[in-house]
Design a protein around this motif. Structure first.
Motif, PDB file in Angstrom:
ATOM      1  N   ASP A   1       0.861  -1.183   0.000  1.00 13.90           N
ATOM      2  CA  ASP A   1       0.000   0.000   0.000  1.00 13.90           C
ATOM      3  C   ASP A   1       0.899   1.236   0.000  1.00 13.90           C
ATOM      4  O   ASP A   1       1.667   1.433   0.942  1.00 13.90           O
ATOM      5  CB  ASP A   1      -0.920   0.002   1.219  1.00 13.90           C
ATOM      6  N   PRO A   2       0.826   2.090  -1.037  1.00 17.94           N
ATOM      7  CA  PRO A   2       1.740   3.226  -1.117  1.00 17.94           C
ATOM      8  C   PRO A   2       1.556   4.251  -0.010  1.00 17.94           C
ATOM      9  O   PRO A   2       2.532   4.872   0.435  1.00 17.94           O
ATOM     10  CB  PRO A   2       1.422   3.838  -2.490  1.00 17.94           C
ATOM     11  N   VAL A   3       0.332   4.428   0.470  1.00 17.82           N
ATOM     12  CA  VAL A   3       0.103   5.395   1.556  1.00 17.82           C
ATOM     13  C   VAL A   3       0.719   4.872   2.856  1.00 17.82           C
ATOM     14  O   VAL A   3       1.312   5.629   3.630  1.00 17.82           O
ATOM     15  CB  VAL A   3      -1.393   5.684   1.734  1.00 17.82           C
ATOM     16  N   ALA A   4       0.595   3.574   3.089  1.00 13.80           N
ATOM     17  CA  ALA A   4       1.191   2.971   4.283  1.00 13.80           C
ATOM     18  C   ALA A   4       2.708   3.085   4.243  1.00 13.80           C
ATOM     19  O   ALA A   4       3.348   3.361   5.274  1.00 13.80           O
ATOM     20  CB  ALA A   4       0.777   1.504   4.398  1.00 13.80           C
ATOM     21  N   VAL A   5       3.296   2.876   3.071  1.00 13.33           N
ATOM     22  CA  VAL A   5       4.750   3.000   2.935  1.00 13.33           C
ATOM     23  C   VAL A   5       5.196   4.406   3.303  1.00 13.33           C
ATOM     24  O   VAL A   5       6.140   4.603   4.080  1.00 13.33           O
ATOM     25  CB  VAL A   5       5.198   2.653   1.498  1.00 13.33           C
TER      26      VAL A   5
END
Length: 332
Positions: free
Chosen positions: A236-240
């Motif tokens: 998940d790019p937002v989590a990263v």
């Protein structure tokens, strides 16, 4: 026989220990749900009924400030009075200490395998030490050297004002200021803080949108753990981005604490989050933020930085504190 406890808003871990030379020996240990009990006295009574013993000393590390040997726990409707608790146990006194002070005491009970070194530095055995731990909240403590031994002491540094270092962090502060009267480091560097960072990035829209899988995992279980797991898996790019931002701010505040303590003896990263994200802490952003103190950079680079892996450190520290009070253990 020593009775010790690590008391948190979610769980209470109690243990019985014997003082055996320079280290303590565990005799019994059990964990209870804190909210399911009316107070610490009830949990102790249950524990001693299940593990009969007559402790000669006792101490408890508690999440919250200890004033006059009394703690009003911030995440439970408990008031823990040391004098009343001592009477219930049948002891002349007991020790109540902050949970991070207990962690600081516990360091001396650990072995080399209980640590991961992020930065070896150039340790000064007689230098002060600092302990910082992100979990449900953000705890901080120090240890000062008196010429013979280290003495742990508590502080509430996690509640100091959050200080943004760039425009994005300034925007995060503005975002959080709409929800909270005051924004401390604990609002950012903690499990709930990681969720706040994710919400900020999601609402800003600059890092993409949450995947359905992460949204479902957050809704059905431990949201902070779900974010960390998604970030580590890079699913998940937002989590990263959220975890990267969290790690950098964590490193900055660890460096702030190290400066205040002049922690040439070492900085220890404790709590429940750090062991789960060790690879991210090693990744560079944490130490870059830790070192980035302008003219103090050379000093910062001399300080060893280690992660504590042993989740029983606070319990061991409370036991060591009790033994020390009873004259049965060396210093920290």
């Amino acid at each position: 026989m020593i009775l010790a406890g690590d008391i948190g808003g979610t769980s209470t871990r109690l243990g019985l220990f014997e003082s055996a030379g320079p280290r303590l020996r565990a005799v019994a240990e059990q964990t209870y749900s804190s909210p399911d009990h009316p107070g610490l006295e009830a949990i102790i009574a249950k524990f001693l009924a299940e593990h009969p013993a007559s402790p000669r000393a006792a101490a408890f590390g508690i999440a919250g400030p200890v004033v006059g040997n009394v703690v009003r726990t911030p995440n439970l409707a408990w008031v823990i009075d040391g004098a009343a608790l001592a009477g219930a146990i049948g002891l002349p006194r007991i020790g109540l200490i902050n949970d991070l002070e207990a962690n600081a005491w516990g360091i001396a009970e650990l072995s080399p395998t209980d640590f991961v070194t992020l930065h070896p530095g150039a340790p000064n055995p007689a230098g002060n030490r600092a302990v910082i731990a992100a979990g449900t909240g953000l705890g901080e403590a120090g240890l000062f050297w008196d010429g013979r031994m280290h003495h742990p002491f508590a502080c509430e540094g996690g509640h100091t004002d959050f200080a943004p270092r760039d425009a994005e962090e300034a925007a995060l502060l503005a975002y959080l200021s709409k929800q909270f009267e005051r924004v401390s480091y604990e609002r950012v560097v903690s499990g709930p803080g990681l969720q706040q960072i994710l919400a900020f990035l999601r609402d800003a829209g600059s890092s993409g949108t949450l995947t359905d899988a992460l949204a479902a995992a957050m809704a059905s279980g431990d949201a902070s753990a779900a974010i960390s797991q998604a970030a580590i898996a890079r699913s998940d790019p937002v989590a990263v981005k959220a975890l990267d931002m969290f790690v950098s701010i964590y490193g900055a505040e660890a460096g702030n604490l190290a400066l205040k303590m002049l922690a040439t003896g070492g900085v220890f990263i404790g709590g429940g989050i750090a062991p789960r994200i060790v690879d991210q802490l090693r990744g560079g952003a944490f130490l870059q933020a830790f070192f980035a103190k302008g003219r103090m950079r050379t000093l910062m680079e001399s300080m060893p930085v280690r992660v504590i892996l042993n989740d029983k450190t606070a319990l061991l520290g409370a036991a060591r504190f009790a033994a020390r009070q009873a004259g049965q253990a060396p210093g920290a």
